[in-house]
Design an enzyme around this catalytic site. Structure first.
Site, mmCIF file in Angstrom:
data_model
loop_
_atom_site.group_PDB
_atom_site.id
_atom_site.type_symbol
_atom_site.label_atom_id
_atom_site.label_comp_id
_atom_site.label_asym_id
_atom_site.label_seq_id
_atom_site.Cartn_x
_atom_site.Cartn_y
_atom_site.Cartn_z
ATOM 1 N N LEU A 39 0.849 -1.187 0.000
ATOM 2 C CA LEU A 39 0.000 0.000 0.000
ATOM 3 C C LEU A 39 0.887 1.239 0.000
ATOM 4 O O LEU A 39 1.755 1.393 0.854
ATOM 5 C CB LEU A 39 -0.903 -0.012 1.232
ATOM 6 N N ALA A 77 2.129 -1.652 4.394
ATOM 7 C CA ALA A 77 1.921 -0.220 4.167
ATOM 8 C C ALA A 77 3.271 0.491 4.188
ATOM 9 O O ALA A 77 4.100 0.236 5.056
ATOM 10 C CB ALA A 77 1.003 0.355 5.241
ATOM 11 N N CYS A 78 3.467 1.395 3.238
ATOM 12 C CA CYS A 78 4.695 2.175 3.152
ATOM 13 C C CYS A 78 4.815 3.088 4.375
ATOM 14 O O CYS A 78 3.886 3.829 4.708
ATOM 15 C CB CYS A 78 4.684 3.005 1.873
ATOM 16 N N ILE A 79 5.974 3.070 5.015
ATOM 17 C CA ILE A 79 6.159 3.860 6.228
ATOM 18 C C ILE A 79 6.115 5.365 5.952
ATOM 19 O O ILE A 79 5.511 6.115 6.714
ATOM 20 C CB ILE A 79 7.462 3.471 6.965
ATOM 21 N N SER A 82 2.569 6.345 5.267
ATOM 22 C CA SER A 82 1.805 6.207 6.510
ATOM 23 C C SER A 82 2.067 7.384 7.441
ATOM 24 O O SER A 82 1.130 7.975 7.988
ATOM 25 C CB SER A 82 2.165 4.895 7.210
#
Length: 119
Positions: A39, A77-79, A82
């Site tokens: 994501l 999920a991409c940090i 996020s």
């Protein structure tokens, strides 16, 4: 065939999330392996616990959670994306993980295809 999915749109403002989920289901049903869903951008909002859809609407976060549990699909999920949206480990669904963008490269390398959904 091993497939990775890149989802770049939020859950209720674009059809990309529904399409990505249906694609993953269909691929698995046909005998393919969906390795991971990464994501990115607004896509990270697909796994927040903050969603509370009406009873007669689809629960997209629950769908991704169940896909991971039932079929061993990593939901990542991409940090950076996020953090920009105030999402941390405390607000993501069970089974999802926040990780670095390098993981997307790994997904692209280890799978036969990387299918992108969203603009």
């Amino acid at each position: 065939m091993n497939i990775g999915i890149l989802l770049k749109e939020g859950p209720y403002n674009h059809q990309a999330s529904d399409t990505a989920f249906k694609f993953a289901e269909a691929a698995i049903k046909k005998g393919h392996k969906v390795d991971a869903v990464f994501l990115y951008n607004d896509g990270v909002t697909n796994v927040t616990k903050h969603m509370d859809p009406p009873q007669d609407d689809r629960d997209i976060a629950r769908r991704w959670n169940e896909l991971g549990k039932e079929h061993g699909v990593e939901v990542l999920a991409c940090i950076a994306a996020s953090k920009r949206r105030g999402i941390n480990d405390d607000v993501i669904i069970e089974g999802a993980e926040i990780t670095g963008l390098g993981t997307l490269t790994d997904i692209a390398i280890r799978n036969d295809r990387l299918v992108t959904f969203g603009d």
